[in-house]
Design a protein around this motif. Structure first.
Motif, mmCIF file in Angstrom:
data_model
loop_
_atom_site.group_PDB
_atom_site.id
_atom_site.type_symbol
_atom_site.label_atom_id
_atom_site.label_comp_id
_atom_site.label_asym_id
_atom_site.label_seq_id
_atom_site.Cartn_x
_atom_site.Cartn_y
_atom_site.Cartn_z
ATOM 1 N N LEU A 1 55.920 109.433 62.431
ATOM 2 C CA LEU A 1 54.882 108.443 62.717
ATOM 3 C C LEU A 1 54.078 108.801 63.947
ATOM 4 C CD1 LEU A 1 56.787 105.094 62.069
ATOM 5 C CD2 LEU A 1 55.121 106.195 60.599
ATOM 6 N N ILE B 1 55.481 106.075 55.250
ATOM 7 C CA ILE B 1 55.932 104.689 55.266
ATOM 8 C C ILE B 1 55.069 103.874 54.297
ATOM 9 C CG2 ILE B 1 56.099 102.611 56.683
ATOM 10 C CD1 ILE B 1 58.198 104.617 57.335
ATOM 11 N N ASP C 1 53.095 100.736 52.724
ATOM 12 C CA ASP C 1 52.376 99.637 53.363
ATOM 13 C C ASP C 1 52.951 98.323 52.858
ATOM 14 O OD1 ASP C 1 50.656 97.885 54.523
ATOM 15 O OD2 ASP C 1 48.820 98.787 53.760
ATOM 16 N N ASN D 1 52.274 91.419 59.737
ATOM 17 C CA ASN D 1 52.128 92.651 60.518
ATOM 18 C C ASN D 1 51.496 92.439 61.899
ATOM 19 O OD1 ASN D 1 52.401 93.526 57.632
ATOM 20 N ND2 ASN D 1 52.371 95.543 58.571
ATOM 21 N N ARG E 1 48.920 98.547 60.118
ATOM 22 C CA ARG E 1 49.361 99.126 58.851
ATOM 23 C C ARG E 1 49.144 100.631 58.848
ATOM 24 N NH1 ARG E 1 48.544 93.928 57.128
ATOM 25 N NH2 ARG E 1 49.762 93.268 55.326
ATOM 26 N N HIS F 1 52.337 100.824 59.444
ATOM 27 C CA HIS F 1 53.383 100.365 60.356
ATOM 28 C C HIS F 1 52.711 99.758 61.578
ATOM 29 C CE1 HIS F 1 52.342 104.283 62.124
ATOM 30 N NE2 HIS F 1 52.821 103.803 63.267
ATOM 31 N N GLU G 1 52.128 99.364 65.561
ATOM 32 C CA GLU G 1 52.256 100.168 66.767
ATOM 33 C C GLU G 1 51.699 99.390 67.951
ATOM 34 O OE1 GLU G 1 51.731 104.387 66.337
ATOM 35 O OE2 GLU G 1 50.571 104.486 68.184
ATOM 36 N N MET H 1 57.069 100.871 67.913
ATOM 37 C CA MET H 1 56.703 100.942 66.504
ATOM 38 C C MET H 1 57.641 100.063 65.689
ATOM 39 S SD MET H 1 56.195 105.032 66.535
ATOM 40 C CE MET H 1 57.583 105.079 67.687
ATOM 41 N N TRP I 1 58.520 99.226 61.531
ATOM 42 C CA TRP I 1 58.271 99.487 60.116
ATOM 43 C C TRP I 1 59.417 98.918 59.289
ATOM 44 C CZ3 TRP I 1 59.804 103.386 63.467
ATOM 45 C CH2 TRP I 1 60.997 104.055 63.157
ATOM 46 N N GLN I 2 59.173 98.775 58.000
ATOM 47 C CA GLN I 2 60.150 98.151 57.113
ATOM 48 C C GLN I 2 60.435 99.046 55.917
ATOM 49 O OE1 GLN I 2 59.401 94.066 56.141
ATOM 50 N NE2 GLN I 2 60.796 94.038 54.401
ATOM 51 N N ASP I 3 61.720 99.142 55.573
ATOM 52 C CA ASP I 3 62.139 99.747 54.314
ATOM 53 C C ASP I 3 62.923 98.672 53.565
ATOM 54 O OD1 ASP I 3 64.952 99.826 55.048
ATOM 55 O OD2 ASP I 3 64.510 101.581 56.289
ATOM 56 N N VAL J 1 64.284 96.311 58.968
ATOM 57 C CA VAL J 1 63.069 96.366 59.771
ATOM 58 C C VAL J 1 63.475 97.043 61.070
ATOM 59 C CG1 VAL J 1 61.307 95.080 61.009
ATOM 60 C CG2 VAL J 1 62.047 94.305 58.747
#
Length: 212
Positions: free
Chosen positions: A21, A92, A94, A122, A152, A154, A156, A168, A170-172, A176
């Motif tokens: 990232l 990553i 969105d 976000n 988006r 992610h 920042e 930073m 981000w989500q999977d 999170v």
């Protein structure tokens, strides 16, 4: 798997993503291809020294400079320095991030974290994060010291003091993740390489499980 061992594995993967990232990796330049003479390659004269193996420096020349160490993000522990079968992190996706997160826990090795993070579509509404590496010291991050510079794919946030420190998010599907980069000045001396990301369960907002 113990909670500490699970954290090292999950944190290593999170840091690989953070490296991708922040684009902190330094790519070595490719050496130019050798130019063949017009008549094609010539055979060395009898008695000439053998041609060095491909990639080896010619006799009497200095070896090429090695790649400098990466210090933009905390280093992975030695046992996680290489993860077989994993190459460059995938982009990553969105995803809309909505979270009321609170993770406070202490692990078997003395590592402790206390983080709260509230995000709506976000946009970071509130953030407070402290971590401690045993009795060696710790790091602290507060929302008022940062401004959000990206939403988006992610999130920042960049430090207002111009230090280059970034946060930073981000989500999977399972977590999170809240991570940092170039934030040595916000940590006690000598502990930055052990200052790991914090991970929240996207459904409950509690500390995410790292043993799966």
């Amino acid at each position: 798997m113990t909670m500490a061992a699970g954290r090292w594995r999950a944190a290593a993967l999170a840091l690989l993503l953070a490296l991708g990232l922040t684009a902190c990796a330094i790519r070595p330049e490719r050496a130019p291809a050798p130019v063949e003479p017009a008549g094609g390659p010539t055979r060395p004269a009898t008695g000439a020294p053998p041609r060095p193996a491909t990639g080896a420096p010619p006799p009497g020349t200095a070896a090429p400079a090695t790649r400098p160490p990466e210090t933009a993000t905390p280093a992975r522990p030695p046992e996680q320095a290489a993860i077989p079968g994993r190459g460059r992190p995938a982009p990553i996706p969105d995803r809309r991030i909505d979270l009321d997160g609170r993770c406070a826990q202490t692990e078997e090795d003395g590592y402790r974290e206390d983080a709260s993070l509230r995000v709506r579509d976000n946009e970071v509404q509130s953030l407070s994060w402290q971590l401690w590496v045993g009795r060696k010291g710790g790091c602290r991050f507060e929302q008022g010291e940062f401004r959000q510079t990206r939403s988006r794919p992610h999130i920042e946030m960049t430090a207002r003091d111009g230090s280059g420190c970034r946060l930073m998010v981000w989500q999977d599907p399972r977590r999170v993740t809240l991570a940092h980069a170039d934030c040595q000045k916000r940590c006690s001396a000598g502990i930055y390489e052990q200052a790991w990301p914090v991970m929240f369960d996207p459904a409950s907002g509690a500390c995410a499980r790292t043993d799966r």
